[in-house]
Scaffold this motif. Structure first.
Motif, PDB file in Angstrom:
ATOM      1  N   TYR A 229       0.804  -1.118  -0.064  1.00 29.52           N
ATOM      2  CA  TYR A 229      -0.352   0.086   0.095  1.00 29.52           C
ATOM      3  C   TYR A 229       0.974   1.121   0.001  1.00 29.52           C
ATOM      4  O   TYR A 229       0.974   1.786   1.173  1.00 29.52           O
ATOM      5  CB  TYR A 229      -0.824  -0.030   1.165  1.00 29.52           C
ATOM      6  CG  TYR A 229      -1.926   1.143   1.334  1.00 29.52           C
ATOM      7  CD1 TYR A 229      -2.372   1.639   0.109  1.00 29.52           C
ATOM      8  CD2 TYR A 229      -2.709   1.363   2.506  1.00 29.52           C
ATOM      9  CE1 TYR A 229      -3.333   2.564   0.099  1.00 29.52           C
ATOM     10  CE2 TYR A 229      -3.735   2.314   2.412  1.00 29.52           C
ATOM     11  CZ  TYR A 229      -4.126   3.061   1.125  1.00 29.52           C
ATOM     12  OH  TYR A 229      -4.881   3.664   1.133  1.00 29.52           O
ATOM     13  N   ASP A 247     -10.626 -11.406   5.922  1.00 33.73           N
ATOM     14  CA  ASP A 247     -10.096 -10.050   6.254  1.00 33.73           C
ATOM     15  C   ASP A 247     -10.187  -9.114   5.346  1.00 33.73           C
ATOM     16  O   ASP A 247      -9.866  -7.935   5.171  1.00 33.73           O
ATOM     17  CB  ASP A 247      -8.879 -10.042   6.951  1.00 33.73           C
ATOM     18  CG  ASP A 247      -8.932 -10.864   8.329  1.00 33.73           C
ATOM     19  OD1 ASP A 247      -9.961 -11.023   9.073  1.00 33.73           O
ATOM     20  OD2 ASP A 247      -7.738 -11.652   8.667  1.00 33.73           O
ATOM     21  N   LEU A 248     -10.359  -9.511   4.020  1.00 28.93           N
ATOM     22  CA  LEU A 248     -10.384  -8.629   2.772  1.00 28.93           C
ATOM     23  C   LEU A 248     -11.340  -7.650   2.970  1.00 28.93           C
ATOM     24  O   LEU A 248     -11.195  -6.556   2.680  1.00 28.93           O
ATOM     25  CB  LEU A 248     -10.163  -9.594   1.780  1.00 28.93           C
ATOM     26  CG  LEU A 248      -8.784 -10.383   1.441  1.00 28.93           C
ATOM     27  CD1 LEU A 248      -9.074 -11.223   0.031  1.00 28.93           C
ATOM     28  CD2 LEU A 248      -7.716  -9.462   1.254  1.00 28.93           C
ATOM     29  N   THR A 251     -10.828  -4.885   5.535  1.00 28.12           N
ATOM     30  CA  THR A 251      -9.838  -4.240   4.827  1.00 28.12           C
ATOM     31  C   THR A 251     -10.065  -3.259   3.806  1.00 28.12           C
ATOM     32  O   THR A 251      -9.536  -2.127   3.723  1.00 28.12           O
ATOM     33  CB  THR A 251      -8.597  -5.060   4.675  1.00 28.12           C
ATOM     34  OG1 THR A 251      -8.341  -5.780   5.805  1.00 28.12           O
ATOM     35  CG2 THR A 251      -7.292  -4.282   4.172  1.00 28.12           C
ATOM     36  N   ASP A 254     -12.285  -0.263   4.755  1.00 31.81           N
ATOM     37  CA  ASP A 254     -11.361   0.522   5.738  1.00 31.81           C
ATOM     38  C   ASP A 254     -10.849   1.569   4.884  1.00 31.81           C
ATOM     39  O   ASP A 254     -10.780   2.703   4.762  1.00 31.81           O
ATOM     40  CB  ASP A 254     -10.578  -0.103   6.462  1.00 31.81           C
ATOM     41  CG  ASP A 254      -9.602   0.747   7.665  1.00 31.81           C
ATOM     42  OD1 ASP A 254     -10.073   2.040   7.524  1.00 31.81           O
ATOM     43  OD2 ASP A 254      -9.089   0.011   8.519  1.00 31.81           O
ATOM     44  N   VAL A 255     -10.029   0.955   3.965  1.00 33.59           N
ATOM     45  CA  VAL A 255      -9.138   1.899   2.909  1.00 33.59           C
ATOM     46  C   VAL A 255     -10.154   2.822   2.108  1.00 33.59           C
ATOM     47  O   VAL A 255      -9.586   3.906   1.678  1.00 33.59           O
ATOM     48  CB  VAL A 255      -8.403   0.912   2.165  1.00 33.59           C
ATOM     49  CG1 VAL A 255      -7.687   1.757   0.950  1.00 33.59           C
ATOM     50  CG2 VAL A 255      -7.349   0.149   2.946  1.00 33.59           C
ATOM     51  N   LYS A 260     -17.943   1.390   8.345  1.00 35.33           N
ATOM     52  CA  LYS A 260     -17.609   0.165   9.102  1.00 35.33           C
ATOM     53  C   LYS A 260     -18.776  -0.423   9.571  1.00 35.33           C
ATOM     54  O   LYS A 260     -18.989  -1.579   9.707  1.00 35.33           O
ATOM     55  CB  LYS A 260     -16.302   0.233   9.948  1.00 35.33           C
ATOM     56  CG  LYS A 260     -14.967   0.514   9.264  1.00 35.33           C
ATOM     57  CD  LYS A 260     -14.082   0.712  10.262  1.00 35.33           C
ATOM     58  CE  LYS A 260     -12.677   1.545   9.653  1.00 35.33           C
ATOM     59  NZ  LYS A 260     -11.573   1.782  10.745  1.00 35.33           N
ATOM     60  N   SER A 270     -10.248  -5.518   9.638  1.00 36.41           N
ATOM     61  CA  SER A 270      -9.310  -4.892   8.987  1.00 36.41           C
ATOM     62  C   SER A 270      -7.902  -4.968   9.179  1.00 36.41           C
ATOM     63  O   SER A 270      -7.790  -4.869  10.673  1.00 36.41           O
ATOM     64  CB  SER A 270      -9.716  -3.267   8.988  1.00 36.41           C
ATOM     65  OG  SER A 270      -8.701  -2.500   8.384  1.00 36.41           O
ATOM     66  N   LEU A 271      -7.125  -5.349   8.509  1.00 39.26           N
ATOM     67  CA  LEU A 271      -5.802  -5.395   8.645  1.00 39.26           C
ATOM     68  C   LEU A 271      -4.801  -4.214   8.795  1.00 39.26           C
ATOM     69  O   LEU A 271      -3.656  -4.223   9.347  1.00 39.26           O
ATOM     70  CB  LEU A 271      -5.025  -6.294   7.631  1.00 39.26           C
ATOM     71  CG  LEU A 271      -5.694  -7.903   7.454  1.00 39.26           C
ATOM     72  CD1 LEU A 271      -4.873  -8.581   6.135  1.00 39.26           C
ATOM     73  CD2 LEU A 271      -5.520  -8.770   8.711  1.00 39.26           C
ATOM     74  N   ILE A 272      -5.434  -2.872   8.505  1.00 43.52           N
ATOM     75  CA  ILE A 272      -4.470  -1.998   8.375  1.00 43.52           C
ATOM     76  C   ILE A 272      -3.998  -1.591   9.743  1.00 43.52           C
ATOM     77  O   ILE A 272      -2.887  -1.441   9.998  1.00 43.52           O
ATOM     78  CB  ILE A 272      -5.358  -0.876   7.712  1.00 43.52           C
ATOM     79  CG1 ILE A 272      -5.846  -0.976   6.573  1.00 43.52           C
ATOM     80  CG2 ILE A 272      -4.485   0.522   7.992  1.00 43.52           C
ATOM     81  CD1 ILE A 272      -4.677  -1.453   5.373  1.00 43.52           C
TER      82      ILE A 272
END
Length: 373
Positions: A229, A247-248, A251, A254-255, A260, A270-272
Motif C-alpha cells: 500500500y 479479512d479482505l 480491510t 477501511d481503505v 464500517k 481490517s488488517l490496516i
C-alpha cells in the motif's frame, strides 16, 4: 461462508442430488459482496477471470455489485479460446452480461491485457479491480516459451506448472507496471493471495508443509498473502500471526473510507491497524474450517483436526508447523476443550445448500493420509 450455508466445493461432477447442483450453486442473494460495499463508497468495481460463485443468471457479477465483467462463470476451462462452444456453458468466455465472445491467445495473458486496459480507463476515479486468474488450475495448458531452460531440473509435469506460474507472474508484473506508469501505486492497495494450498492434481508442492488442497493440514489451508500500500508500511517485513481471506472485505472497506458500521455479522477484521502498528495482538485468536464431517480449529498455536474415521489429532503449529507430531494422547484435556469449542461453533452454522457425494469423503481421507508428511 458456512454461516450462510456454503460449506462444500462447487464441483458439478462431485455433487450429490440431495442439495443444489450445477448452475444453481451460488452465493446466496441475501449476501453482499465486496463490490456492493465499495459501491456505497463511490467505487467502480471490475471483475476479471474465474467467477465460480454461481452460474445462473441471478448470480452474475453484474447483479452482485460489479460494474464490469470479463471472464467465465464456472470453475475451470481451457486456457485457449474454444473453436466450438464448450459442452459446459459455464466455461464460455463472457464480456459483461451474455456477450459470449472468446478471448484471443493464451488466457493468462488475455486477463493481464484486460487488467491494464481497465486501469487506464479508470485511473481518474476510485476503482476496485478483482483479478481472478484461473492459473495455475487444471487443465495444464501453457506457452512453450515459458518452459524452463535445461539448467532447471524438473519433471515434465512440474515444467508445465513452472510455465503456467511464470505466465501468471508476468501478468502480475504487467498490472503493477501499469500502476507505476500512471502514478497510481502510492494510493493503491495491492493484494496477492490464493484460495487454497497447492493441489496434487496439478503437481504443486507445499513442501515443507503437510497436505494439499482439500485437506485441513497446513499445506491445504496456508496460502501466500502479499500486501502493498504505497509506502505506508515498512517493506520486506512479515506479519507472523494468522489472518484469513475473510479479512479482505473489512480491510478494503477501511481503505476505501466506507462505513464500517455496515459490516454486520462479518468474521474478518481490517488488517490496516495491525500492519501500521496501532494494534499489536493477534487479529484472530481462533479460526475454524469445515467440510462435511471433517473440521478443524486453531486456537492460538494449538490446532485440532477432526476426521470421521479416527480420533482427533492435536498439533502445536508454532513448534511443529509440518504437523509431524500428534500430541492428542499427551494433552487429552486440550483435545477435549478444543473439540467442544469446535462443536459449539458448528451448531451456529446453517446447513449446507449443496453437498458432495459420500464417496468424496473417502477420497478426501485417502488424500489426507497420502499427503501428510
Amino acid at each position: 461462508q458456512q454461516r450462510f450455508g456454503v460449506e462444500e466445493n462447487n464441483v458439478p461432477s462431485a455433487m450429490s442430488p440431495a442439495g443444489l447442483t450445477g448452475a444453481e450453486m451460488g452465493l446466496p442473494l441475501d449476501q453482499q459482496t465486496i463490490a456492493d460495499y465499495l459501491k456505497k463508497a463511490g467505487y467502480q468495481s471490475i471483475y476479471l477471470g474465474k467467477w465460480h460463485l454461481g452460474g445462473a443468471d441471478r448470480y452474475h457479477p453484474l447483479k452482485r455489485g460489479f460494474d464490469e465483467f470479463y471472464g467465465f462463470r464456472g470453475g475451470a476451462r481451457s486456457y485457449w479460446p474454444y473453436v466450438t462452444p464448450p459442452q459446459d456453458p459455464l466455461r464460455r468466455w463472457e464480456r459483461d452480461y451474455k456477450n459470449f465472445i472468446e478471448h484471443e491467445g493464451y488466457l493468462t495473458d488475455a486477463i493481464a491485457d484486460e487488467a491494464v486496459e481497465v486501469i487506464e480507463r479508470h485511473q481518474d476515479a476510485p476503482f476496485f479491480l478483482f483479478v481472478s486468474f484461473n492459473a495455475v488450475h487444471t487443465p495444464m495448458n501453457y506457452l512453450e516459451n515459458d518452459l524452463p531452460d535445461g539448467n532447471i531440473r524438473l519433471t515434465q509435469k512440474r515444467q508445465q506448472l513452472y510455465a503456467m506460474t511464470k505466465a501468471m507472474d508476468r501478468a502480475c508484473g504487467q498490472i503493477i507496471d501499469k500502476l507505476d506508469e500512471l502514478g497510481l501505486t502510492e494510493n493503491t492497495l495491492i493484494v496477492f493471495s490464493n484460495d487454497n494450498g497447492g493441489a496434487w492434481i496439478n503437481y504443486s508442492s507445499n513442501h515443507p508443509l503437510s497436505g494439499v488442497k482439500g485437506t485441513h493440514l497446513e499445506g491445504g489451508i496456508r496460502v501466500p498473502f502479499l500486501l502493498r500500500y504505497g509506502d505506508r508500511f515498512e517493506g520486506d517485513t512479515t506479519f507472523d500471526h494468522p489472518i484469513s481471506t475473510f479479512d479482505l472485505l473489512p480491510t478494503f472497506v477501511d481503505v476505501a473510507g466506507g462505513d464500517k458500521n455496515d459490516l454486520k455479522n462479518v468474521d474478518g477484521v481490517s488488517l490496516i491497524p495491525f500492519l501500521n502498528g496501532k494494534k499489536n495482538y493477534r487479529p484472530h485468536k481462533t479460526l475454524y474450517w469445515k467440510k462435511e464431517t471433517r473440521a478443524t480449529i486453531r486456537d492460538g498455536d494449538w490446532k485440532l483436526i477432526r476426521l470421521p474415521d479416527r480420533p482427533a489429532m492435536l498439533f502445536n503449529i508454532a513448534k511443529d508447523p509440518v504437523e509431524a507430531y500428534d500430541l492428542a494422547r499427551k494433552r487429552p484435556e486440550k483435545v477435549k476443550t478444543l473439540y467442544k469449542k469446535l462443536f459449539n461453533w458448528e451448531v451456529t452454522l446453517k446447513r449446507s445448500l449443496w453437498v458432495t457425494k459420500r464417496q468424496n469423503s473417502k477420497r478426501a481421507i485417502d488424500t489426507f493420509d497420502k499427503y501428510r508428511q
